[in-house]
Design a protein around this motif. Structure first.
Motif, mmCIF file in Angstrom:
data_model
loop_
_atom_site.group_PDB
_atom_site.id
_atom_site.type_symbol
_atom_site.label_atom_id
_atom_site.label_comp_id
_atom_site.label_asym_id
_atom_site.label_seq_id
_atom_site.Cartn_x
_atom_site.Cartn_y
_atom_site.Cartn_z
ATOM 1 N N ALA A 43 0.812 -1.217 0.000
ATOM 2 C CA ALA A 43 0.000 0.000 0.000
ATOM 3 C C ALA A 43 0.845 1.265 0.000
ATOM 4 C CB ALA A 43 -0.936 -0.010 1.209
ATOM 5 N N HIS A 44 2.171 1.110 0.038
ATOM 6 C CA HIS A 44 3.054 2.274 -0.066
ATOM 7 C C HIS A 44 3.196 2.755 -1.505
ATOM 8 C CE1 HIS A 44 5.269 0.813 3.836
ATOM 9 N NE2 HIS A 44 4.030 1.202 4.051
ATOM 10 N N HIS A 45 2.579 2.044 -2.435
ATOM 11 C CA HIS A 45 2.715 2.377 -3.857
ATOM 12 C C HIS A 45 1.323 2.567 -4.477
ATOM 13 C CE1 HIS A 45 6.940 1.405 -3.501
ATOM 14 N NE2 HIS A 45 6.626 0.213 -3.027
ATOM 15 N N TYR A 46 1.115 3.724 -5.089
ATOM 16 C CA TYR A 46 -0.202 4.086 -5.614
ATOM 17 C C TYR A 46 -0.457 3.552 -7.021
ATOM 18 C CZ TYR A 46 -0.772 7.084 -1.562
ATOM 19 O OH TYR A 46 -0.905 7.540 -0.279
ATOM 20 N N TYR A 47 0.555 2.897 -7.595
ATOM 21 C CA TYR A 47 0.365 2.271 -8.906
ATOM 22 C C TYR A 47 0.757 0.788 -8.836
ATOM 23 C CZ TYR A 47 -0.227 7.006 -10.657
ATOM 24 O OH TYR A 47 -0.686 8.285 -10.868
ATOM 25 N N TRP A 48 0.528 0.188 -7.670
ATOM 26 C CA TRP A 48 0.819 -1.235 -7.467
ATOM 27 C C TRP A 48 -0.047 -2.066 -8.406
ATOM 28 C CZ3 TRP A 48 4.870 -3.180 -5.228
ATOM 29 C CH2 TRP A 48 4.895 -4.533 -4.843
ATOM 30 N N ASP A 49 0.507 -3.170 -8.890
ATOM 31 C CA ASP A 49 -0.202 -3.916 -9.938
ATOM 32 C C ASP A 49 -1.041 -5.084 -9.436
ATOM 33 O OD1 ASP A 49 1.798 -5.647 -9.201
ATOM 34 O OD2 ASP A 49 2.624 -5.907 -11.216
ATOM 35 N N ASP A 67 -2.063 -2.853 -16.475
ATOM 36 C CA ASP A 67 -1.291 -1.753 -17.046
ATOM 37 C C ASP A 67 -0.512 -0.967 -15.999
ATOM 38 O OD1 ASP A 67 -2.209 -2.301 -19.661
ATOM 39 O OD2 ASP A 67 -4.073 -1.189 -19.271
ATOM 40 N N ASN A 68 -0.559 -1.426 -14.749
ATOM 41 C CA ASN A 68 0.110 -0.670 -13.688
ATOM 42 C C ASN A 68 1.585 -1.013 -13.594
ATOM 43 O OD1 ASN A 68 -2.494 0.263 -13.078
ATOM 44 N ND2 ASN A 68 -1.981 0.367 -10.894
ATOM 45 N N ASN A 69 2.389 0.007 -13.349
ATOM 46 C CA ASN A 69 3.822 -0.136 -13.114
ATOM 47 C C ASN A 69 4.191 0.859 -12.023
ATOM 48 O OD1 ASN A 69 6.702 0.293 -13.234
ATOM 49 N ND2 ASN A 69 6.711 -0.750 -15.206
ATOM 50 N N TYR A 70 4.381 0.358 -10.802
ATOM 51 C CA TYR A 70 4.581 1.274 -9.683
ATOM 52 C C TYR A 70 5.910 2.019 -9.788
ATOM 53 C CZ TYR A 70 7.971 -1.620 -7.109
ATOM 54 O OH TYR A 70 9.084 -2.302 -6.708
ATOM 55 N N GLY A 71 6.914 1.384 -10.395
ATOM 56 C CA GLY A 71 8.206 2.046 -10.537
ATOM 57 C C GLY A 71 8.145 3.243 -11.459
ATOM 58 N N LYS A 96 -3.480 2.773 -13.380
ATOM 59 C CA LYS A 96 -4.575 3.318 -12.574
ATOM 60 C C LYS A 96 -4.066 3.711 -11.186
ATOM 61 C CE LYS A 96 -8.233 0.635 -14.833
ATOM 62 N NZ LYS A 96 -9.289 -0.390 -14.648
ATOM 63 N N TYR A 97 -4.394 4.894 -10.777
ATOM 64 C CA TYR A 97 -4.092 5.375 -9.428
ATOM 65 C C TYR A 97 -4.996 4.619 -8.460
ATOM 66 C CZ TYR A 97 -2.912 9.080 -5.980
ATOM 67 O OH TYR A 97 -2.442 9.802 -4.896
#
Length: 473
Positions: A149-155, A168-172, A177-178
């Motif tokens: 949950a520390h990442h707003y674009y976690w997949d 389509d999410n890439n947290y790096g 999707k936010y």
């Protein structure tokens, strides 16, 4: 085996209950609590239409134990979860006990549909044990582990007990999707789906926890205000945006915008007056505390990971049209562990567990202060590198006790900033508070009252001994 709730009034209308919790939002981060930099018209309006508590406390000063206290009705002296992962005697995370009764169990037994959307953070480790479905929740969409949950674009989120992939999410790269938006949209869909019968929605948002990042449209109102710049680390574990202050304000404004969407949905469905909405935070602020731009902890000392007021005193607003008088302010002393018995009373049932530490504050909500039962004391402990640290509040007096260091005694009625240690000047009061502290907790093998450094040494020694044993066979 779960014990069903015991009903005391089956004829009363059961309100929908929506509990919205921000993550690391400080007491001073809301306009209705003194913030002047960030625009939040919906939360300010919520306070003007409901009741604002000024003496409400989180379950802990960090995420996991705070959420456990909220759900189970126990303070940190009796809770099963008393620390975040790693900070245990064994080094292994402690989750809720199997079949441990939560507020969701209680409300489900009272005929409610139950859901948690957002950050669960109580099923740490490599198994799917202790998922929300094991603790009374019919539906779950969100983060299983708090570190994710520390990442707003976690997949990878979870829907019930199965992975839910945001392909389509890439947290790096902060693409896709936010996740905050995913949770809000899911919450609005859930409310519409369950509108015809009582529901309990625990909406555990992740704003404004680090990492600090938000879509650009939420930053725009703050871009040309001549604010001081705060450079953020963009290369560490948190994938922060480059500038912190506009991002922080944008995150909170986005959350406020979506609280407006939630209230609009309730009104559009015709269930606004049959729904109580509560808004709060899980602990004090981390991004900043006092003497910085936002002054997120307001008039208090400390922030997240402190047991000073800034780490545990939190905003708490409740709105229930026609039932809670608009524009009220309460100094009633209350805490997260009071939510379970409060929700039970709203639903017309009594808690199954008779030994919980929580006290319902329904009377305070509805203006019956003379009938409101009060706490003898409130208790917290913090089990991380700095700890254990214990704190106890009785009436206006507050004791902060560290295993290494002098006791700290404060009179909050005249010193809410905890700047004047009265331990030496008030030895009798100090002894009274120490005597109370002595009997306030039950022992827990994973959270002993010994320094975390000592626990780490023990783990290291045990690991070495286990290695030597293996070598002899």
């Amino acid at each position: 085996m779960l014990i069903p709730c015991l009903s005391f009034s089956q004829n009363e209308v059961k309100p929908n209950i929506i509990f919205v919790m921000a993550d690391d939002l400080g007491y001073g981060d809301l306009g209705c609590y003194g913030q002047t930099n960030t625009k939040m018209p919906n939360l300010d309006r919520m306070a003007s239409e409901g009741i604002k508590f000024t003496n409400h406390y989180s379950g802990s000063t960090v995420c996991m134990p705070s959420r456990a206290s909220l759900l189970t009705g126990y303070h940190q002296g009796n809770a099963s979860v008393r620390g975040n992962p790693v900070w245990t005697n064994s080094g292994k995370p402690v989750n809720l006990e199997p079949n441990e009764i939560t507020v969701a169990n209680e409300l489900k037994g009272a005929g409610y549909k139950t859901a948690v959307i957002g950050k669960w953070g109580l099923s740490e480790g490599n198994t799917n044990q202790n998922m929300p479905s094991a603790h009374g929740f019919d539906y779950f969409l969100g983060y299983k582990k708090h570190s994710h949950a520390h990442h707003y674009y976690w997949d990878t989120l979870y829907r019930n007990n199965e992975p839910y992939i945001l392909k389509d999410n890439n947290y790096g790269l902060k693409q896709g999707k936010y996740t905050h938006d995913v949770f809000i949209n899911e919450a609005l869909h859930y409310i519409e789906k369950e509108q015809d019968h009582p529901f309990f929605l625990y909406l555990a948002l992740t704003i404004p926890h680090l990492e600090l990042t938000v879509p650009e449209d939420s930053k725009e109102p703050y871009q040309n205000l001549d604010w001081p710049k705060r450079k953020m680390n963009t290369k560490g574990g948190y994938k922060n945006d480059a500038e912190g202050n506009t991002t922080y304000a944008g995150m909170i404004s986005r959350m406020d915008r979506d609280m407006g969407r939630l209230f609009d949905k309730l009104k559009a469905l015709g269930i606004d007056e049959s729904t109580i909405v509560i808004f709060t935070s899980d602990n004090g602020p981390e991004y900043e505390s006092k003497d910085l731009f936002f002054n997120s902890n307001g008039p208090f000392k400390g922030g997240k990971r402190d047991l000073y007021e800034g780490g545990i005193r939190i905003p708490f607003i409740a709105r229930y049209p026609g039932k809670i008088e608009a524009g009220k302010e309460s100094d009633h002393l209350s805490a997260f562990w009071d939510f379970l018995p409060t929700a039970c009373e709203l639903a017309g049932v009594t808690p199954s567990n008779k030994d919980i530490n929580g006290i319902s504050f329904v009377s305070e909500l509805f203006g019956n202060q003379k009938k409101q039962q009060k706490h003898d004391f409130l208790y917290w402990e913090f089990n991380e590198r700095q700890g254990p640290i214990q704190a106890i509040r009785k009436d206006d007096w507050k004791l902060v006790w560290k295993l290494e260091g002098d006791p700290e005694l404060y009179n909050l009625s005249v010193d809410q900033a905890e700047s004047n240690n009265l331990a030496i000047k008030n030895p009798e009061k100090l002894q009274d508070m120490l005597a109370l502290l002595k009997d306030v907790r039950t022992e827990h093998s994973e959270f002993p009252l010994e320094t975390r450094a000592l626990a780490y040494k023990k783990r290291k020694k045990n690991k070495s001994n286990n290695t030597n044993i293996k070598k002899t066979f």
